[in-house]
Write a protein that holds these residues in place. Structure first.
Motif, PDB file in Angstrom:
ATOM      1  N   ASN A  94       0.825   9.172   5.326  1.00 12.94           N
ATOM      2  CA  ASN A  94      -0.386   8.680   5.979  1.00 12.94           C
ATOM      3  C   ASN A  94       0.031   7.944   7.250  1.00 12.94           C
ATOM      4  O   ASN A  94       0.740   6.942   7.184  1.00 12.94           O
ATOM      5  N   ILE A  95      -0.432   8.436   8.394  1.00 13.74           N
ATOM      6  CA  ILE A  95       0.030   7.871   9.671  1.00 13.74           C
ATOM      7  C   ILE A  95      -1.080   7.166  10.438  1.00 13.74           C
ATOM      8  O   ILE A  95      -0.986   5.985  10.767  1.00 13.74           O
ATOM      9  N   LEU A  96      -2.173   7.883  10.729  1.00 10.04           N
ATOM     10  CA  LEU A  96      -3.236   7.313  11.566  1.00 10.04           C
ATOM     11  C   LEU A  96      -4.546   7.100  10.815  1.00 10.04           C
ATOM     12  O   LEU A  96      -5.514   6.608  11.393  1.00 10.04           O
ATOM     13  N   GLN A  97      -4.596   7.467   9.557  1.00 11.70           N
ATOM     14  CA  GLN A  97      -5.832   7.311   8.778  1.00 11.70           C
ATOM     15  C   GLN A  97      -6.155   5.830   8.603  1.00 11.70           C
ATOM     16  O   GLN A  97      -5.280   5.016   8.339  1.00 11.70           O
ATOM     17  N   GLU A  98      -7.433   5.488   8.747  1.00  8.08           N
ATOM     18  CA  GLU A  98      -7.846   4.086   8.662  1.00  8.08           C
ATOM     19  C   GLU A  98      -8.691   3.777   7.434  1.00  8.08           C
ATOM     20  O   GLU A  98      -8.717   2.645   6.958  1.00  8.08           O
ATOM     21  N   ALA A 122      -4.100   2.711  -1.293  1.00 11.12           N
ATOM     22  CA  ALA A 122      -3.537   3.570  -0.248  1.00 11.12           C
ATOM     23  C   ALA A 122      -3.665   2.922   1.116  1.00 11.12           C
ATOM     24  O   ALA A 122      -4.598   2.175   1.392  1.00 11.12           O
ATOM     25  N   GLY A 123      -2.698   3.224   1.967  1.00  9.27           N
ATOM     26  CA  GLY A 123      -2.728   2.738   3.338  1.00  9.27           C
ATOM     27  C   GLY A 123      -2.006   3.724   4.232  1.00  9.27           C
ATOM     28  O   GLY A 123      -1.590   4.797   3.799  1.00  9.27           O
ATOM     29  N   SER A 124      -1.850   3.368   5.480  1.00  7.05           N
ATOM     30  CA  SER A 124      -1.162   4.229   6.436  1.00  7.05           C
ATOM     31  C   SER A 124      -0.248   3.380   7.308  1.00  7.05           C
ATOM     32  O   SER A 124      -0.309   2.143   7.278  1.00  7.05           O
ATOM     33  N   LEU A 125       0.568   4.036   8.094  1.00  9.32           N
ATOM     34  CA  LEU A 125       1.393   3.296   9.044  1.00  9.32           C
ATOM     35  C   LEU A 125       0.514   2.476   9.992  1.00  9.32           C
ATOM     36  O   LEU A 125       0.860   1.360  10.372  1.00  9.32           O
ATOM     37  N   LEU A 126      -0.637   3.040  10.354  1.00  3.15           N
ATOM     38  CA  LEU A 126      -1.549   2.328  11.255  1.00  3.15           C
ATOM     39  C   LEU A 126      -2.137   1.093  10.598  1.00  3.15           C
ATOM     40  O   LEU A 126      -2.122   0.000  11.179  1.00  3.15           O
ATOM     41  N   LYS A 128       0.830  -1.205   0.000  1.00  4.06           N
ATOM     42  CA  LYS A 128       0.000   0.000   0.000  1.00  4.06           C
ATOM     43  C   LYS A 128       0.868   1.260   0.000  1.00  4.06           C
ATOM     44  O   LYS A 128       1.901   1.313   0.673  1.00  4.06           O
ATOM     45  N   LYS A 129       0.428   2.268  -0.741  1.00  2.00           N
ATOM     46  CA  LYS A 129       1.138   3.549  -0.760  1.00  2.00           C
ATOM     47  C   LYS A 129       0.847   4.309   0.531  1.00  2.00           C
ATOM     48  O   LYS A 129      -0.296   4.585   0.860  1.00  2.00           O
ATOM     49  N   ILE A 130       1.918   4.642   1.251  1.00  2.00           N
ATOM     50  CA  ILE A 130       1.734   5.399   2.487  1.00  2.00           C
ATOM     51  C   ILE A 130       2.389   6.788   2.414  1.00  2.00           C
ATOM     52  O   ILE A 130       2.129   7.622   3.281  1.00  2.00           O
TER      53      ILE A 130
END
Length: 237
Positions: free
Chosen positions: A131-135, A143-147, A106-108
């Motif tokens: 992207n850090i905390l977005q779910e 797309a994704g996030s670290l979370l 996923k692209k973060i």
């Protein structure tokens, strides 16, 4: 010497940072916000974050301190961000050509580098959206996030500060062009794997073989090797 500034909200950190360069003499000046309302992506793409969940960060570096070409500098910036996140996430992180950062498919991170002349000085303006905390990402399936990718909730302010310090330190001593190119290709997303590409609105299977010093991506298609600039080919994943 480096400095990091904060805005509660702004349209674009790449645009707003010029205000902080007028009276500062630091070699590395950073600006960050957790609520960017009109972020821009590479080649006119739009980056739409969620307020209070992600980091928009820009670092201004005087071009006179950068001796490599724009393409190599772009690669090196992606390498630094990749390395920072790989240590943070404790996971293998890849670079999707030319400079998106991929974690577990996923692209973060998206990176936008611009050149600007401000107060008689020329700068590389390095914009980074993480992207850090977005779910939830609605229709953006890749797309994704670290979370979402690690399950860990990172502290936004701490991450911004450590990223700024890390980038400023790594940009003080830039490796040779050849070393940068080798590192970039070592971490290139889907290199030497069969992938699906969209080329001139048609889908084709191909294999990414390398990115070169001119900023081109070399892909092996059924009829042989082809090189592409950004927007001439789209990797579907």
């Amino acid at each position: 010497m480096s400095q990091l500034f904060y805005l509660k909200e702004c349209s674009s950190t790449n645009d707003e940072i010029s205000k902080f360069l007028l009276y500062q003499n630091s070699d590395f000046i950073g600006l960050h916000t957790f609520n960017q309302t009109k972020g821009r992506g590479q080649y006119g793409n739009v980056w739409t974050p969620t307020a209070g969940k992600n980091l928009a960060y820009t670092l201004a570096v005087k071009t006179q301190n950068i001796l490599c070409s724009d393409f190599i500098f772009n690669y090196y910036t992606a390498i630094i961000v990749r390395d920072f996140l790989a240590k943070l996430a404790d996971y293998d992180v890849k670079i999707k050509w030319p400079n998106d950062i991929i974690l577990k498919g996923k692209k973060i991170v998206g990176i936008l580098i611009e050149k600007k002349k401000i107060n008689q000085n020329k700068y590389f303006i390095i914009g980074t959206g993480i992207n850090i905390l977005q779910e939830k990402f609605d229709e953006i399936s890749n797309a994704g996030s670290l979370l979402t990718q690690t399950g860990h909730r990172f502290d936004l302010e701490e991450l911004a500060f450590t990223l700024h310090e890390y980038l400023a330190e790594k940009l003080k001593n830039i490796p040779s062009d050849q070393e940068i190119l080798e590192l970039f290709n070592l971490n290139l997303f889907r290199k030497d794997e069969i992938s699906v590409f969209e080329i001139e609105k048609e889908r084709q299977n191909g294999i990414i073989r390398k990115a070169d010093e001119k900023g081109e991506l070399w892909v092996e298609l059924e009829d042989g090797m082809h090189s592409f600039y950004h927007k001439e080919v789209k990797l579907l994943y």
